[in-house]
Design an enzyme around this catalytic site. Structure first.
Site, mmCIF file in Angstrom:
data_model
loop_
_atom_site.group_PDB
_atom_site.id
_atom_site.type_symbol
_atom_site.label_atom_id
_atom_site.label_comp_id
_atom_site.label_asym_id
_atom_site.label_seq_id
_atom_site.Cartn_x
_atom_site.Cartn_y
_atom_site.Cartn_z
ATOM 1 N N ASP A 295 39.760 35.853 46.442
ATOM 2 C CA ASP A 295 40.580 35.649 45.255
ATOM 3 C C ASP A 295 41.068 36.997 44.721
ATOM 4 O O ASP A 295 40.793 38.049 45.322
ATOM 5 C CB ASP A 295 39.842 34.816 44.192
ATOM 6 C CG ASP A 295 38.679 35.556 43.541
ATOM 7 O OD1 ASP A 295 38.609 36.811 43.604
ATOM 8 O OD2 ASP A 295 37.830 34.874 42.938
ATOM 9 N N ALA A 296 41.784 36.957 43.608
ATOM 10 C CA ALA A 296 42.417 38.170 43.087
ATOM 11 C C ALA A 296 41.410 39.223 42.618
ATOM 12 O O ALA A 296 41.784 40.351 42.305
ATOM 13 C CB ALA A 296 43.388 37.811 41.956
#
Lengths: 150, 150, 150, 150
Positions: free
Chosen positions: D21-22
């Protein structure tokens, strides 16, 4: 059939094809996505935007621990209500109680009318604050702690 | 039933519960995950590790365009072979042809013996090189282009 | 920067952690999830509930073909508007044009005020009707075709 | 840094873009996908194929309870070893202990040489047997119980 009083922050989630598996039900990992959405919206409702937060503080919340019980399955097209309630606030981590409930037909969309629903899945999630680069635990910034109440 | 000669880089993918949906088949978006895994492993086979690459060059590949045809569905427990073949090499982007094939029982695991399989899904993917911070297009580093042959 | 008149059915989508990848942007396969949600809500707006449909007709829509162009990336916390417009209606398949647009700050939440937004991703999706058991193509039930207008 | 003796069934998992994820790390829900893959492969190693099982017995395993601790994050391109060990065998449910470990560079690919690795994530998963149509709990078929040893 269990019915519950919902409490705390509430967020509606619709079940789409992407959420289901070949058993015809929501895949167990996807409740963690629903719970994350509700936590994010709960933080947003308190004025905390996580992308801004990462840019401004260089930190982010990561999940440290989960404990989940799956009571009944959700299916395609179901409308869920996902809740988030802060139950413990430490200097480096927060513990949040979360539930996914099946909206019944009698319920209207206004939060005020959501009084009972079938409990599908519930659990507690502990999130810790870490430095975004090193990923090492750090104290939660005071501005965030100040926005939260148990 | 279509059978094909597989060509180019090949990567095995097993279908798990996470990949399927309530229709009992692999959810259409998940073939893009399978294709991405095969592209990553194809790059790795050429000595290109994307995390290192991002750290060392400050750039990364992002998908610019996809064109996919879904011929037959895959199901839980199916063993797929996913291919990747470079078909166009530009200064700022690469075009890769990819297929997902169903492994048949006669096939052995060695690549040499994989001669025919049922085509499930195929397409072309164009990936462009961007600056990791600005996400603006840039020229693909010469070292990468040098490792690739169409 | 491209700005567009949005048209057809519109559905709001928020970008969560689950949607992003280590590049800091929405993972390319996840736009297909967003598009599927918008198609499902578009069908629902016409009175077509897919779980009921499968139970009552023994059939379902599966994706046959996609063609997608990725113009600009979406990031965590972005608010998107995802559109769905029927552009072709055949006896066994439908072709839908879809866009993901970034909501700009000036926009209010009412559809009437959504007039311009940055185009992030767009494409066409062809979905075919199949028998839910055999997964063989069949004609779309007349009741569904009757509810749709191009 | 914790190093552990790995025990029980082991399954290799590579971290791809889809898993991250980010925050630059594996999204917390995705460890449940890794754990599910390892449980499926553990069952397969005992001769239990879940799709066949559903067709022949009309039943399937669903997750009833999870308890997970996240110690250290995994990142893009990491190679993990995911374990599964049966710790409790009831008439209607099984409890499995699972770990995700980071493979270190000294390790060779043969299981015999995997002696120490950094523990990233661990937990217990309880799965229950249900009727595939009604999703009501039932006793695990004797043939399955017979194949399992704690």
């Amino acid at each position: 059939m269990q019915t519950r009083q919902t409490a705390g922050f509430q967020w509606p989630v619709r079940v789409y094809w992407e959420d289901t598996d070949a058993g015809g039900i929501v895949f167990y990992a996807n409740y963690l996505k629903f719970f994350e959405r509700a936590r994010t919206e709960w933080l947003r409702s308190l004025g905390i935007e996580q992308r801004c937060l990462k840019d401004s503080t260089g930190g982010l919340f990561v999940v440290a621990e989960t404990s989940i019980r799956y009571h009944r399955p959700a299916r395609l097209d179901d409308e869920l209500i996902v809740t988030a309630s802060l139950i413990e606030k430490g200097r480096a981590s927060l513990t949040i109680k979360q539930q996914a409930l099946l909206k019944t037909e009698q319920q209207t969309t206004g939060n005020a009318d959501v009084q009972a629903a079938t409990l599908l899945c519930e659990g507690t999630i502990r999130i810790g604050w870490v430095n975004a680069s090193s990923l090492q635990p750090e104290r939660i910034p005071a501005a965030i702690l100040g926005s939260l109440k148990t």
